[in-house]
Design a protein around this motif. Structure first.
Motif, short mmCIF file in Angstrom:
data_model
loop_
_atom_site.label_atom_id
_atom_site.label_comp_id
_atom_site.label_asym_id
_atom_site.label_seq_id
_atom_site.Cartn_x
_atom_site.Cartn_y
_atom_site.Cartn_z
N MET A 37 0.72 -1.23 -0.02
CA MET A 37 -0.15 -0.03 0.16
C MET A 37 0.95 1.28 -0.06
SD MET A 37 -3.15 0.58 2.56
CE MET A 37 -4.20 -0.45 1.89
N PRO A 38 0.74 2.28 -0.82
CA PRO A 38 1.41 3.51 -0.84
C PRO A 38 1.15 4.12 0.47
CG PRO A 38 -0.36 3.80 -2.27
CD PRO A 38 -0.35 2.31 -1.76
N PRO A 67 -4.34 4.11 7.47
CA PRO A 67 -5.27 4.40 6.24
C PRO A 67 -6.75 4.43 6.52
CG PRO A 67 -3.91 2.81 5.85
CD PRO A 67 -3.64 2.97 7.02
N GLU A 111 -5.92 5.57 -0.24
CA GLU A 111 -5.49 4.23 -0.35
C GLU A 111 -6.22 2.87 0.35
OE1 GLU A 111 -2.98 6.41 2.66
OE2 GLU A 111 -3.90 6.84 0.89
#
Length: 190
Positions: free
Chosen positions: A1-2, A122, A141
């Motif tokens: 995941m960024p 997130p 994200e």
């Protein structure tokens, strides 16, 4: 995941397309103190400084002119379908603060606490008494996890399956849901 984009703008996503079986019909147009529950939810989002407000509705519901209305064509599929429609309407790069139309007593302080915790993980969820509940903030994200949901469970399944993505934000208490017409009558009288 960024990495998280904690500085991106946040859109409110108000879930208001439920069938309201126990309530006796959709709740968005039900009135509390002269205003619809949807208007109460929009006012709460605005009080948190959110400029973009998206309301997921079942169809013919009066939506304030400054609110983006998106229709859930399949509300019978449950809360997850409304969540997917709402997240799908969030502009690219924005985060989403998920609110429920049937929680008009949600404390503005709970929204502020969740928004202030951005950058930790997130998914941010209000936590009280060991239970995670709205308001829930999803960074962009985290949106793909919403596509994995099915049925009338909302984000509970995401919390359970992806605890490493979730940051619990302590709040004094959760707002009660208006599940029945009696719940609304008690709140109106109270």
């Amino acid at each position: 995941m960024p990495p998280m984009e904690s500085r991106s703008e946040v859109a409110a996503v108000i879930l208001a397309a439920g069938l309201g079986r126990r309530f006796g019909g959709p709740k968005a147009g039900a009135r509390l103190h002269g205003q619809t529950l949807l208007v109460h939810a929009v006012a709460l989002a605005r009080s948190a400084g959110l400029k973009r407000v998206i309301a997921v509705v079942p169809g013919a519901v009066d939506v304030p002119v400054d609110v983006v209305a998106v229709v859930n064509p399949n509300p019978e599929r449950g809360l997850s379908s409304s969540l997917q429609v709402g997240i799908g309407a969030v502009p690219p790069g924005m985060a989403a603060l998920v609110l429920l139309v049937d929680q008009p007593t949600l404390a503005a302080e709970s929204l502020a606490a969740v928004l202030a915790a951005r950058g930790t993980r997130p998914i941010l969820a209000a936590e009280s008494g060991g239970r995670l509940a709205p308001p829930v903030l999803l960074e962009s994200e985290a949106f793909p996890v919403v596509a994995t949901l099915a049925g009338d469970i909302g984000l509970r399944d995401v919390f359970r399956r992806n605890p490493e993505l979730v940051h619990a934000v302590s709040v004094p208490e959760h707002a009660p849901d208006i599940d029945t017409a009696d719940d609304l009558a008690r709140l109106e009288a109270g």
